[in-house]
Design an enzyme around this catalytic site. Structure first.
Site, PDB file in Angstrom:
ATOM      1  N   ASP A  33       0.595  -1.355  -0.095  1.00  0.00           N
ATOM      2  CA  ASP A  33       0.313  -0.012   0.048  1.00  0.00           C
ATOM      3  C   ASP A  33       1.268   1.498  -0.070  1.00  0.00           C
ATOM      4  OD1 ASP A  33       1.091  -0.061   2.610  1.00  0.00           O
ATOM      5  OD2 ASP A  33      -0.751   0.210   3.680  1.00  0.00           O
ATOM      6  N   HIS A 219      23.422   5.273 -20.143  1.00  0.00           N
ATOM      7  CA  HIS A 219      22.302   5.167 -19.263  1.00  0.00           C
ATOM      8  C   HIS A 219      22.220   4.458 -18.680  1.00  0.00           C
ATOM      9  CE1 HIS A 219      18.671   6.862 -22.548  1.00  0.00           C
ATOM     10  NE2 HIS A 219      20.372   7.740 -22.016  1.00  0.00           N
ATOM     11  N   ASP A 236      25.728  13.070 -14.118  1.00  0.00           N
ATOM     12  CA  ASP A 236      24.340  13.495 -14.964  1.00  0.00           C
ATOM     13  C   ASP A 236      23.535  13.077 -14.056  1.00  0.00           C
ATOM     14  OD1 ASP A 236      22.262  14.829 -16.614  1.00  0.00           O
ATOM     15  OD2 ASP A 236      22.849  12.677 -18.692  1.00  0.00           O
ATOM     16  N   ASP A 247      19.094  20.398 -16.316  1.00  0.00           N
ATOM     17  CA  ASP A 247      19.500  19.138 -16.446  1.00  0.00           C
ATOM     18  C   ASP A 247      21.301  19.445 -16.831  1.00  0.00           C
ATOM     19  OD1 ASP A 247      20.136  16.305 -17.774  1.00  0.00           O
ATOM     20  OD2 ASP A 247      19.170  16.670 -19.626  1.00  0.00           O
ATOM     21  N   HIS A 319      24.931   9.924 -29.815  1.00  0.00           N
ATOM     22  CA  HIS A 319      23.891  10.746 -29.237  1.00  0.00           C
ATOM     23  C   HIS A 319      23.170  12.039 -29.541  1.00  0.00           C
ATOM     24  CE1 HIS A 319      25.399  13.000 -25.846  1.00  0.00           C
ATOM     25  NE2 HIS A 319      26.158  11.570 -25.413  1.00  0.00           N
ATOM     26  N   HIS A 323      18.529  18.562 -26.164  1.00  0.00           N
ATOM     27  CA  HIS A 323      17.066  18.510 -26.363  1.00  0.00           C
ATOM     28  C   HIS A 323      15.937  19.268 -25.462  1.00  0.00           C
ATOM     29  CE1 HIS A 323      17.094  16.766 -21.906  1.00  0.00           C
ATOM     30  NE2 HIS A 323      18.089  16.625 -22.137  1.00  0.00           N
ATOM     31  N   HIS A 330      12.916  15.837 -20.792  1.00  0.00           N
ATOM     32  CA  HIS A 330      13.530  16.205 -22.324  1.00  0.00           C
ATOM     33  C   HIS A 330      11.875  16.465 -22.404  1.00  0.00           C
ATOM     34  CE1 HIS A 330      16.516  12.280 -22.280  1.00  0.00           C
ATOM     35  NE2 HIS A 330      16.740  13.265 -22.052  1.00  0.00           N
ATOM     36  N   GLU A 353      25.223  18.779 -25.095  1.00  0.00           N
ATOM     37  CA  GLU A 353      25.934  18.001 -23.940  1.00  0.00           C
ATOM     38  C   GLU A 353      26.578  17.069 -24.701  1.00  0.00           C
ATOM     39  OE1 GLU A 353      22.686  14.632 -22.576  1.00  0.00           O
ATOM     40  OE2 GLU A 353      21.482  15.924 -23.306  1.00  0.00           O
ATOM     41  N   TYR A 357      33.057   8.872 -26.180  1.00  0.00           N
ATOM     42  CA  TYR A 357      32.676   7.810 -25.004  1.00  0.00           C
ATOM     43  C   TYR A 357      33.195   6.833 -25.989  1.00  0.00           C
ATOM     44  CZ  TYR A 357      29.245  10.084 -23.642  1.00  0.00           C
ATOM     45  OH  TYR A 357      27.939  11.665 -24.159  1.00  0.00           O
ATOM     46  N   ARG A 374      30.902  13.921 -21.061  1.00  0.00           N
ATOM     47  CA  ARG A 374      29.607  14.615 -21.771  1.00  0.00           C
ATOM     48  C   ARG A 374      30.095  15.812 -20.471  1.00  0.00           C
ATOM     49  NH1 ARG A 374      26.413  10.557 -21.416  1.00  0.00           N
ATOM     50  NH2 ARG A 374      24.905  11.146 -19.374  1.00  0.00           N
ATOM     51  N   GLU A 376      27.348  19.104 -20.189  1.00  0.00           N
ATOM     52  CA  GLU A 376      26.225  19.529 -20.363  1.00  0.00           C
ATOM     53  C   GLU A 376      25.842  20.649 -19.346  1.00  0.00           C
ATOM     54  OE1 GLU A 376      22.952  16.722 -19.551  1.00  0.00           O
ATOM     55  OE2 GLU A 376      20.852  17.354 -20.825  1.00  0.00           O
TER      56      GLU A 376
HETATM   57 MN   LIG Z   1      20.027  15.718 -20.999  1.00  0.00          MN
END
Ligand SMILES: [Mn+2]
Length: 407
Positions: A33, A219, A236, A247, A319, A323, A330, A353, A357, A374, A376
């Site tokens: 619950d 990710h 990130d 972000d 990538h 965005h 996003h 960003e 890699y 990365r 960003e």
């Molecule tokens: Mn981002």
């Protein structure tokens, strides 16, 4: 007034007899619950400002009604106060507050024979029920006009997004000062958890705290491995404040000093990011930052001998460069119009960003193996250029090493 104005602006773009139906879901169970913390549907909150679960707003040029949960003294002891039907009209500026339990019987009473109904069902049981109630009507989508509005942020939204950015900036700085070899990634993550909660914010998305080769998993969210001396860590992480996201990604050396190999890859990404940000202003294609970043990264990797001339960049940079950012990390809004990239406009917020890699199995010079970078930031398009909402967060090699050498 802000929500009434948004409703008016939306209706002005719809048919004269438009009837907008927009919902926010009930609480979701995590286990037994126990529920997840509730967060309203973005479209619903944008148009109503109401933050309780399980509500349906019905909006036309002539009236504004809402189905919502009524007061329930027994439940409120457990779950907290509800606005209820008596106070809702005044607080939310409704013409009519209706009990959500009567949705099935009463929704059709708000629909006239000549109504044009606008409704977008999210993939959940609650919206499936509404779709069922509207089975006899033809339905239009609200997404195009509504998301066009959400794409352009107003003053109050920009203020909230700046606040979200500011909270994230401090957490990233604290992480740079807190990290030490041997620490677990989740220990470093706790800096963000604590700072966000202290500031009445929460993670806008599951944070990535990736040491060494884990940074090459785009990710990566396990965040449970040791941070090793000599490796970099990629973070990130951005907070959501009052339903608006930030972000932010930064990469820094776990022991406080970049190696020469790490420096050379980092500098390529930073150069690409700075040049991509530089181009953003009204009238420029939204594809331009990616074009610029990709070409700088391509050149940089060719110079280091990691790519041969003409080899596809996607091996190391797979990538996009950014965005839309807003209530959703996003965020909604189109990138193209009639199959052409649209141009930036004042009030849009986009992330920039770029990354590189280099996985070990890329069969490359081993000094570059397992480096994932990365960087960003969140960029607001202004009248004549842009403002970097996260611009106060350091990112040059010198600035990072200087901050990390302070105790
Ligand atoms: Mn981002």
């Amino acid at each position: 007034m802000i929500h009434q104005n948004r409703q008016k602006e939306l209706l002005s773009q719809l048919d004269d007899n438009a009837l907008v139906i927009i919902s926010t879901n009930p609480e979701q169970f995590r286990n037994g619950d126990v529920t997840y913390a509730f967060r309203p549907q973005s479209d619903f909150f944008y148009l109503t400002g109401f933050e309780e679960p399980e509500a349906v707003a019905v909006i036309s040029r002539k009236h504004y009604s809402m189905f919502l949960r009524d007061k329930d003294p027994a439940r409120e002891i457990w779950d907290g106060e509800r606005l209820g039907l008596i106070d809702a009209p005044e607080v939310l500026k409704l013409n009519q507050a209706l009990n959500i339990n009567n949705l099935e019987d009463q929704l059709s009473q708000l629909i006239s024979t000549d109504s044009t109904i606008y409704f977008d069902a999210k993939p959940c049981e609650f919206d499936a029920k509404i779709t069922g109630l509207l089975a006899d009507y033809s339905i239009k989508s609200l997404q195009e006009p509504l998301h066009k509005m959400r794409l352009i942020k107003d003053e109050s939204e920009i203020k909230t997004m700046q606040k979200a950015a500011d909270i994230s900036i401090i957490a990233h700085q604290q992480a740079m000062q807190y990290v030490a070899p041997g620490m677990l990634e989740c220990d470093l993550q706790s800096v963000f958890d604590a700072h966000f909660v202290k500031n009445n914010a929460e993670h806008a998305y599951t944070p990535i705290v990736a040491g060494g080769k884990n940074a090459c998993i785009l990710h990566y969210i396990k965040n449970n491995q040791p941070l090793n001396d000599g490796d970099l860590v990629l973070i990130d992480a951005g907070c959501e404040f009052n339903n608006y996201a930030s972000d932010v990604s930064r990469v820094f050396p776990i022991n406080g000093r970049f190696s020469d190999a790490q420096k050379s890859i980092y500098q390529i990404v930073l150069d690409a990011q700075l040049a991509a940000i530089e181009c953003i202003k009204p009238g420029v294609s939204v594809h331009e930052p990616h074009k610029i970043a990709s070409s700088i990264i391509q050149q940089g990797l060719e110079l280091l001998g990691l790519l041969k001339a003409g080899e596809p960049l996607s091996k190391f940079y797979m990538h996009g460069t950014g965005h839309w950012l807003g209530m959703d990390v996003h965020d909604v809004g189109k990138y193209q119009h009639k199959q052409q990239h649209r141009n930036f406009e004042k009030g849009m917020v986009i992330t920039v960003e770029p990354g590189i890699y280099i996985r070990k199995d890329d069969k490359i010079n081993s000094i570059y193996a397992d480096i994932g970078i990365r960087i960003e930031d969140d960029i607001l398009v202004t009248e004549s250029g842009n403002t970097v909402l996260t611009g106060n967060l350091i990112k040059t090699i010198n600035d990072i090493e200087a901050l990390m050498s302070k105790n």
